[in-house]
Design a protein around this motif. Structure first.
Motif, PDB file in Angstrom:
ATOM      1  N   ASP A 133      -4.691   6.727   0.856  1.00  0.00           N
ATOM      2  CA  ASP A 133      -4.776   7.196   2.642  1.00  0.00           C
ATOM      3  C   ASP A 133      -5.203   8.701   2.547  1.00  0.00           C
ATOM      4  O   ASP A 133      -4.827   9.615   2.076  1.00  0.00           O
ATOM      5  CB  ASP A 133      -3.097   7.006   2.634  1.00  0.00           C
ATOM      6  CG  ASP A 133      -2.726   7.284   4.216  1.00  0.00           C
ATOM      7  OD1 ASP A 133      -3.768   7.171   5.052  1.00  0.00           O
ATOM      8  OD2 ASP A 133      -1.859   7.478   4.570  1.00  0.00           O
ATOM      9  N   PRO A 134      -6.211   8.736   3.313  1.00  0.00           N
ATOM     10  CA  PRO A 134      -7.117   7.520   3.838  1.00  0.00           C
ATOM     11  C   PRO A 134      -7.905   6.575   3.013  1.00  0.00           C
ATOM     12  O   PRO A 134      -7.959   7.131   1.587  1.00  0.00           O
ATOM     13  CB  PRO A 134      -8.184   8.295   4.907  1.00  0.00           C
ATOM     14  CG  PRO A 134      -8.330   9.559   4.127  1.00  0.00           C
ATOM     15  CD  PRO A 134      -6.823   9.960   3.492  1.00  0.00           C
ATOM     16  N   ILE A 135      -8.119   5.423   3.338  1.00  0.00           N
ATOM     17  CA  ILE A 135      -8.897   4.592   2.327  1.00  0.00           C
ATOM     18  C   ILE A 135     -10.049   5.076   1.746  1.00  0.00           C
ATOM     19  O   ILE A 135     -11.028   5.658   2.658  1.00  0.00           O
ATOM     20  CB  ILE A 135      -9.011   3.089   2.923  1.00  0.00           C
ATOM     21  CG1 ILE A 135      -7.853   2.411   3.556  1.00  0.00           C
ATOM     22  CG2 ILE A 135     -10.096   2.274   1.864  1.00  0.00           C
ATOM     23  CD1 ILE A 135      -7.860   1.197   4.049  1.00  0.00           C
ATOM     24  N   GLY A 136     -10.327   5.370   0.727  1.00  0.00           N
ATOM     25  CA  GLY A 136     -11.383   5.819  -0.018  1.00  0.00           C
ATOM     26  C   GLY A 136     -12.179   4.801  -0.967  1.00  0.00           C
ATOM     27  O   GLY A 136     -11.757   3.893  -1.441  1.00  0.00           O
ATOM     28  N   CYS A 137     -13.532   5.184  -1.214  1.00  0.00           N
ATOM     29  CA  CYS A 137     -14.431   4.284  -2.101  1.00  0.00           C
ATOM     30  C   CYS A 137     -15.534   5.177  -2.457  1.00  0.00           C
ATOM     31  O   CYS A 137     -15.774   6.071  -2.047  1.00  0.00           O
ATOM     32  CB  CYS A 137     -14.798   3.120  -1.179  1.00  0.00           C
ATOM     33  SG  CYS A 137     -15.659   1.897  -2.196  1.00  0.00           S
ATOM     34  N   ASP A 138     -16.110   4.786  -3.546  1.00  0.00           N
ATOM     35  CA  ASP A 138     -17.307   5.238  -3.952  1.00  0.00           C
ATOM     36  C   ASP A 138     -18.289   4.215  -4.049  1.00  0.00           C
ATOM     37  O   ASP A 138     -17.864   3.043  -3.989  1.00  0.00           O
ATOM     38  CB  ASP A 138     -17.375   5.962  -5.299  1.00  0.00           C
ATOM     39  CG  ASP A 138     -16.967   5.196  -6.652  1.00  0.00           C
ATOM     40  OD1 ASP A 138     -16.979   4.015  -6.667  1.00  0.00           O
ATOM     41  OD2 ASP A 138     -16.581   6.003  -7.608  1.00  0.00           O
ATOM     42  N   CYS A 139     -19.656   4.566  -4.466  1.00  0.00           N
ATOM     43  CA  CYS A 139     -20.759   3.584  -4.334  1.00  0.00           C
ATOM     44  C   CYS A 139     -20.382   2.466  -5.561  1.00  0.00           C
ATOM     45  O   CYS A 139     -20.750   1.236  -5.114  1.00  0.00           O
ATOM     46  CB  CYS A 139     -22.031   4.222  -4.771  1.00  0.00           C
ATOM     47  SG  CYS A 139     -22.459   5.086  -6.030  1.00  0.00           S
ATOM     48  N   SER A 140     -20.068   2.665  -6.553  1.00  0.00           N
ATOM     49  CA  SER A 140     -19.752   1.547  -7.682  1.00  0.00           C
ATOM     50  C   SER A 140     -18.830   0.868  -7.380  1.00  0.00           C
ATOM     51  O   SER A 140     -18.885  -0.445  -7.796  1.00  0.00           O
ATOM     52  CB  SER A 140     -19.905   2.171  -9.119  1.00  0.00           C
ATOM     53  OG  SER A 140     -18.954   3.401  -9.227  1.00  0.00           O
ATOM     54  N   ALA A 141     -17.536   1.347  -6.781  1.00  0.00           N
ATOM     55  CA  ALA A 141     -16.601   0.571  -6.486  1.00  0.00           C
ATOM     56  C   ALA A 141     -16.930  -0.359  -5.325  1.00  0.00           C
ATOM     57  O   ALA A 141     -16.490  -1.706  -5.385  1.00  0.00           O
ATOM     58  CB  ALA A 141     -15.188   1.424  -5.901  1.00  0.00           C
ATOM     59  N   PHE A 142     -17.638   0.006  -4.397  1.00  0.00           N
ATOM     60  CA  PHE A 142     -18.205  -0.755  -3.300  1.00  0.00           C
ATOM     61  C   PHE A 142     -19.018  -1.981  -3.625  1.00  0.00           C
ATOM     62  O   PHE A 142     -18.859  -3.075  -3.530  1.00  0.00           O
ATOM     63  CB  PHE A 142     -19.023   0.178  -2.103  1.00  0.00           C
ATOM     64  CG  PHE A 142     -19.640  -0.752  -1.336  1.00  0.00           C
ATOM     65  CD1 PHE A 142     -18.929  -1.449  -0.172  1.00  0.00           C
ATOM     66  CD2 PHE A 142     -21.256  -0.874  -1.197  1.00  0.00           C
ATOM     67  CE1 PHE A 142     -19.646  -2.226   0.645  1.00  0.00           C
ATOM     68  CE2 PHE A 142     -21.602  -1.693  -0.419  1.00  0.00           C
ATOM     69  CZ  PHE A 142     -21.001  -2.503   0.656  1.00  0.00           C
TER      70      PHE A 142
END
Length: 150
Positions: free
Chosen positions: A32-41
């Motif tokens: 929170d907030p929603i997070g992401c990186d390139c490999s997780a995406f």
């Protein structure tokens, strides 16, 4: 999963989360907030998690190496096509670590990608003309193209 299915999931995630996700290294569409990186995406675009069943993370360096030889999840291809990925590994320069990057190819002729990046404010559609040029580099290393195989 076919390249068309990978691209379909990437576009669906773009519509669902585009502009609403914080780029956060090591995050996997959580927090929170929603997070992401390139490999997780990328993992999500392939119906996978960033962390595999053995607890190992599929970061850009591991994706790059697997595409070139292991073929557990990725197999290198000669030229980009919609639904494949482009990837380059991280690199340490003068003691400072530069992260690698991975993205999904949306349109080769128009040099369009779907990716999670800090410049795109999370999950975004990007125009990356230089990355599609013959011999293109990321972190001084060749950008390679690969298909999801498992």
């Amino acid at each position: 999963m076919s390249p068309a299915e990978v691209l379909q999931l990437a576009v669906a995630l773009l519509h669902q989360h585009g502009g609403k996700v914080v780029y956060r290294k090591g995050a996997d569409l959580d927090g929170d907030p929603i997070g992401c990186d390139c490999s997780a995406f990328l993992a999500r675009c392939c119906g996978q998690r960033k962390e595999d069943s053995r607890g190992l993370w599929w970061n850009t360096d591991r994706i790059y190496g697997d595409a070139q030889g292991g073929h557990v999840r990725w197999q290198q291809i000669a030229a980009p096509e919609p639904g494949c990925i482009g990837v380059w590994p991280g690199r340490t320069v003068r003691g400072k670590r530069r992260s690698g990057h991975v993205f999904v190819v949306r349109d080769v002729a128009a040099a369009l990608t779907v990716e999670c990046c800090d410049t795109g404010h999370g999950i975004a559609a990007m125009h990356r003309l230089a990355w599609f040029a013959k011999g293109a580099l990321g972190n001084g290393r060749p950008i390679i193209w690969a298909r999801f195989v498992g």
